[in-house]
Design a protein around this motif. Structure first.
Motif, PDB file in Angstrom:
ATOM      1  N   TYR A   1      43.207  64.836 -16.207  1.00  0.00           N
ATOM      2  CA  TYR A   1      43.469  64.444 -17.603  1.00  0.00           C
ATOM      3  C   TYR A   1      44.353  63.200 -17.673  1.00  0.00           C
ATOM      4  CZ  TYR A   1      41.664  69.082 -18.816  1.00  0.00           C
ATOM      5  OH  TYR A   1      40.875  70.194 -18.968  1.00  0.00           O
ATOM      6  N   ILE A   2      45.285  63.069 -16.721  1.00  0.00           N
ATOM      7  CA  ILE A   2      46.138  61.856 -16.708  1.00  0.00           C
ATOM      8  C   ILE A   2      45.255  60.628 -16.473  1.00  0.00           C
ATOM      9  CG2 ILE A   2      47.932  60.604 -15.419  1.00  0.00           C
ATOM     10  CD1 ILE A   2      49.364  63.309 -15.022  1.00  0.00           C
ATOM     11  N   GLU A   3      44.313  60.756 -15.522  1.00  0.00           N
ATOM     12  CA  GLU A   3      43.397  59.617 -15.272  1.00  0.00           C
ATOM     13  C   GLU A   3      42.591  59.282 -16.518  1.00  0.00           C
ATOM     14  OE1 GLU A   3      41.049  60.349 -11.719  1.00  0.00           O
ATOM     15  OE2 GLU A   3      42.938  60.630 -10.628  1.00  0.00           O
ATOM     16  N   GLU A   4      42.271  60.298 -17.316  1.00  0.00           N
ATOM     17  CA  GLU A   4      41.512  60.061 -18.574  1.00  0.00           C
ATOM     18  C   GLU A   4      42.424  59.555 -19.703  1.00  0.00           C
ATOM     19  OE1 GLU A   4      38.544  63.894 -17.844  1.00  0.00           O
ATOM     20  OE2 GLU A   4      39.721  63.769 -19.683  1.00  0.00           O
ATOM     21  N   LYS A   5      43.723  59.390 -19.415  1.00  0.00           N
ATOM     22  CA  LYS A   5      44.722  58.921 -20.393  1.00  0.00           C
ATOM     23  C   LYS A   5      44.830  59.857 -21.596  1.00  0.00           C
ATOM     24  CE  LYS A   5      44.651  54.036 -19.134  1.00  0.00           C
ATOM     25  NZ  LYS A   5      44.972  54.374 -17.770  1.00  0.00           N
ATOM     26  N   GLN A   6      44.849  61.168 -21.320  1.00  0.00           N
ATOM     27  CA  GLN A   6      44.929  62.155 -22.397  1.00  0.00           C
ATOM     28  C   GLN A   6      46.341  62.301 -22.966  1.00  0.00           C
ATOM     29  OE1 GLN A   6      42.620  63.840 -23.910  1.00  0.00           O
ATOM     30  NE2 GLN A   6      40.842  63.731 -22.573  1.00  0.00           N
ATOM     31  N   PHE A   7      47.355  61.852 -22.207  1.00  0.00           N
ATOM     32  CA  PHE A   7      48.734  62.102 -22.631  1.00  0.00           C
ATOM     33  C   PHE A   7      49.449  60.783 -22.910  1.00  0.00           C
ATOM     34  CE2 PHE A   7      47.650  65.293 -19.263  1.00  0.00           C
ATOM     35  CZ  PHE A   7      47.180  66.242 -20.164  1.00  0.00           C
ATOM     36  N   ALA A   8      50.041  60.693 -24.100  1.00  0.00           N
ATOM     37  CA  ALA A   8      50.656  59.429 -24.511  1.00  0.00           C
ATOM     38  C   ALA A   8      51.870  59.087 -23.634  1.00  0.00           C
ATOM     39  CB  ALA A   8      51.079  59.527 -25.970  1.00  0.00           C
ATOM     40  N   PRO A   9      51.909  57.852 -23.072  1.00  0.00           N
ATOM     41  CA  PRO A   9      53.094  57.448 -22.296  1.00  0.00           C
ATOM     42  C   PRO A   9      54.314  57.453 -23.217  1.00  0.00           C
ATOM     43  CG  PRO A   9      51.334  55.800 -22.136  1.00  0.00           C
ATOM     44  CD  PRO A   9      50.925  56.775 -23.194  1.00  0.00           C
ATOM     45  N   GLY A  10      55.454  57.849 -22.713  1.00  0.00           N
ATOM     46  CA  GLY A  10      56.677  57.845 -23.539  1.00  0.00           C
ATOM     47  C   GLY A  10      56.819  59.082 -24.399  1.00  0.00           C
ATOM     48  N   SER A  11      55.777  59.927 -24.501  1.00  0.00           N
ATOM     49  CA  SER A  11      55.951  61.175 -25.248  1.00  0.00           C
ATOM     50  C   SER A  11      55.462  62.350 -24.401  1.00  0.00           C
ATOM     51  CB  SER A  11      55.290  61.112 -26.626  1.00  0.00           C
ATOM     52  OG  SER A  11      53.905  60.878 -26.529  1.00  0.00           O
ATOM     53  N   MET A  12      54.149  62.624 -24.384  1.00  0.00           N
ATOM     54  CA  MET A  12      53.688  63.788 -23.607  1.00  0.00           C
ATOM     55  C   MET A  12      53.562  63.515 -22.113  1.00  0.00           C
ATOM     56  SD  MET A  12      53.177  66.895 -23.606  1.00  0.00           S
ATOM     57  CE  MET A  12      53.200  67.444 -25.302  1.00  0.00           C
ATOM     58  N   LEU A  13      53.244  62.279 -21.742  1.00  0.00           N
ATOM     59  CA  LEU A  13      53.024  61.998 -20.312  1.00  0.00           C
ATOM     60  C   LEU A  13      54.226  62.347 -19.418  1.00  0.00           C
ATOM     61  CD1 LEU A  13      51.092  60.971 -18.121  1.00  0.00           C
ATOM     62  CD2 LEU A  13      51.891  58.650 -18.611  1.00  0.00           C
ATOM     63  N   PRO A  14      55.472  61.913 -19.774  1.00  0.00           N
ATOM     64  CA  PRO A  14      56.594  62.270 -18.879  1.00  0.00           C
ATOM     65  C   PRO A  14      56.797  63.788 -18.751  1.00  0.00           C
ATOM     66  CG  PRO A  14      57.389  61.140 -20.870  1.00  0.00           C
ATOM     67  CD  PRO A  14      55.894  61.021 -20.858  1.00  0.00           C
ATOM     68  N   LYS A  15      56.468  64.534 -19.822  1.00  0.00           N
ATOM     69  CA  LYS A  15      56.630  65.999 -19.747  1.00  0.00           C
ATOM     70  C   LYS A  15      55.627  66.587 -18.760  1.00  0.00           C
ATOM     71  CE  LYS A  15      57.997  65.912 -24.503  1.00  0.00           C
ATOM     72  NZ  LYS A  15      59.357  65.518 -24.139  1.00  0.00           N
ATOM     73  N   VAL A  16      54.382  66.093 -18.847  1.00  0.00           N
ATOM     74  CA  VAL A  16      53.340  66.586 -17.947  1.00  0.00           C
ATOM     75  C   VAL A  16      53.686  66.195 -16.510  1.00  0.00           C
ATOM     76  CG1 VAL A  16      50.897  66.290 -17.337  1.00  0.00           C
ATOM     77  CG2 VAL A  16      51.554  66.613 -19.741  1.00  0.00           C
ATOM     78  N   GLU A  17      54.151  64.965 -16.310  1.00  0.00           N
ATOM     79  CA  GLU A  17      54.499  64.521 -14.946  1.00  0.00           C
ATOM     80  C   GLU A  17      55.667  65.332 -14.393  1.00  0.00           C
ATOM     81  OE1 GLU A  17      53.144  59.836 -15.069  1.00  0.00           O
ATOM     82  OE2 GLU A  17      55.174  60.342 -15.688  1.00  0.00           O
TER      83      GLU A  17
END
Ligand SMILES: Nc1ncnc2c1ncn2[C@@H]1O[C@H](COP(=O)(O)OP(=O)(O)O)[C@@H](O)[C@H]1O
Ligand SMILES: NC(=O)OP(=O)(O)O
Length: 312
Positions: free
Chosen positions: A260-276
């Motif tokens: 999903y990260i490769e598909e850019k499903q998570f907004a950088p600066g909001s959901m992406l850091p939480k998922v990472e």
């Protein structure tokens, strides 16, 4: 001993739309009413929190003062001040919530130093939004006045941005661990912790704001926590978020999340850091589990595992 749970509080747990101390204390009181459910469930709790809006507002207050009689403090000292003030609000609210329930436990806030690498490329590229939102026009005026770097923040408006190096290790980890092992509730790593670098064996503060999701993950990993819970504004992480075909993720593996990260499903600066951060925690221990959900969902999380549950 119950499960050891590190809980990272999102922005809405402290500041909804009113930045007065009174309104933030009120929001934190509601937050404590949710958090105390973990303690009633017999879990050991370590709480971390953000400080983006608060440290940016404090910086503005500092810059407004007379620069000779009352000079502005550097950002590392301002982070320490927000760690103290937000820690106090949480400590006070949690202690009162425990007293109402006749639970005899103490809550302590640890002013936490987090070691970062002075060569971290983040120092050359500020990305961490702090303080209030501006329109694009207002931000451009601030930039022209030499007030720093401003960037658009997740389609919510423009904000001042500062360097945000990755946390390398938490200095006070043994103190935090001892407090947890002896049954205390600990608030630590607030605002991502105070960024410090190590030079010739000495710790020195450095001007930056560490992302609280990454600092919380570091804390959870170093404490060997059983569970890392990231509380934010949504009950679940979604794919195709805010689109007609959005789909909530309930049980998800690290490998699904990488896709999903490769598909850019998570907004950088909001959901992406939480998922990472959740992925890093899960990968750091054999049986580690991370959960991303909302504060309001804690009851359902405890009783029926509701929320986005991330495992290997
Ligand atoms: N794929 C996604 N699934 C769920 N929420 C998402 C997603 N992408 C972006 N978001 C947004 O990200 C927000 C969480 O980020 P943010 O508000 O910056 O964090 P914090 O709660 O730590 O302050 C959610 O409330 C939601 O609005
Ligand atoms: N330090 C930090 O990440 O704060 P916010 O979550 O409030 O941005």
């Amino acid at each position: 001993m119950g499960r050891k749970i590190v809980v990272a509080l999102g922005g809405n747990a402290i500041l909804v739309d009113n930045p007065t101390a009174e309104a933030q204390k009120q929001a934190v009181k509601q937050t404590a009413e949710h958090l105390v459910k973990f303690i009633e469930n017999g879990d050991e709790l370590i709480v971390t929190h953000g400080n983006g809006p608060q440290v940016g507002n404090l910086l503005l207050q500092n810059l407004e003062a007379d620069s000779d009689k009352n000079p502005a403090f550097p950002l590392d000292s301002l982070v320490a001040m927000t760690e103290g003030s937000i820690g106090y609000w949480l400590q006070n609210a949690l202690q009162n919530a425990l007293a109402e329930r006749n639970i005899d436990k103490e809550v302590a806030t640890i002013v936490t130093q987090v070691i970062v690498d002075e060569k971290d490329p983040a120092f050359e590229n500020p990305t961490k939004p702090i303080g209030p939102f501006y329109s694009e026009e207002e931000a451009k005026v601030e930039i022209e006045k030499g007030k720093g770097t401003f960037k658009e923040d997740s389609n919510r408006g423009w904000r001042k941005v500062v360097p945000s190096p990755k946390p390398v290790t938490i200095k006070e980890i043994k103190t935090i661990s001892n407090l947890v092992e002896t049954g205390h509730i600990v608030i630590a790593g607030g605002g991502g912790g105070i960024p410090v670098i190590e030079r010739e064996g000495k710790l020195e503060g450095i001007e930056a704001v560490i992302d609280k999701d990454f600092a919380s993950q570091q804390l959870a990993t170093q404490l060997n926590a059983d569970l890392f819970v990231v509380l934010t504004g949504v009950d679940y992480v979604f794919v195709n978020y805010n689109k007609p075909d959005q789909m909530k993720l309930e049980q998800v593996t690290v490998s699904d999340l990488h896709t999903y990260i490769e598909e850019k499903q998570f907004a950088p600066g909001s959901m992406l850091p939480k998922v990472e951060a959740a992925i890093d925690f899960v990968e750091s221990g054999e049986a580690n589990t991370a959960i991303i959900t909302s504060l309001e969902n804690i009851g359902s999380l405890i009783h029926s595992n509701a929320g986005t549950i991330i495992t290997k």
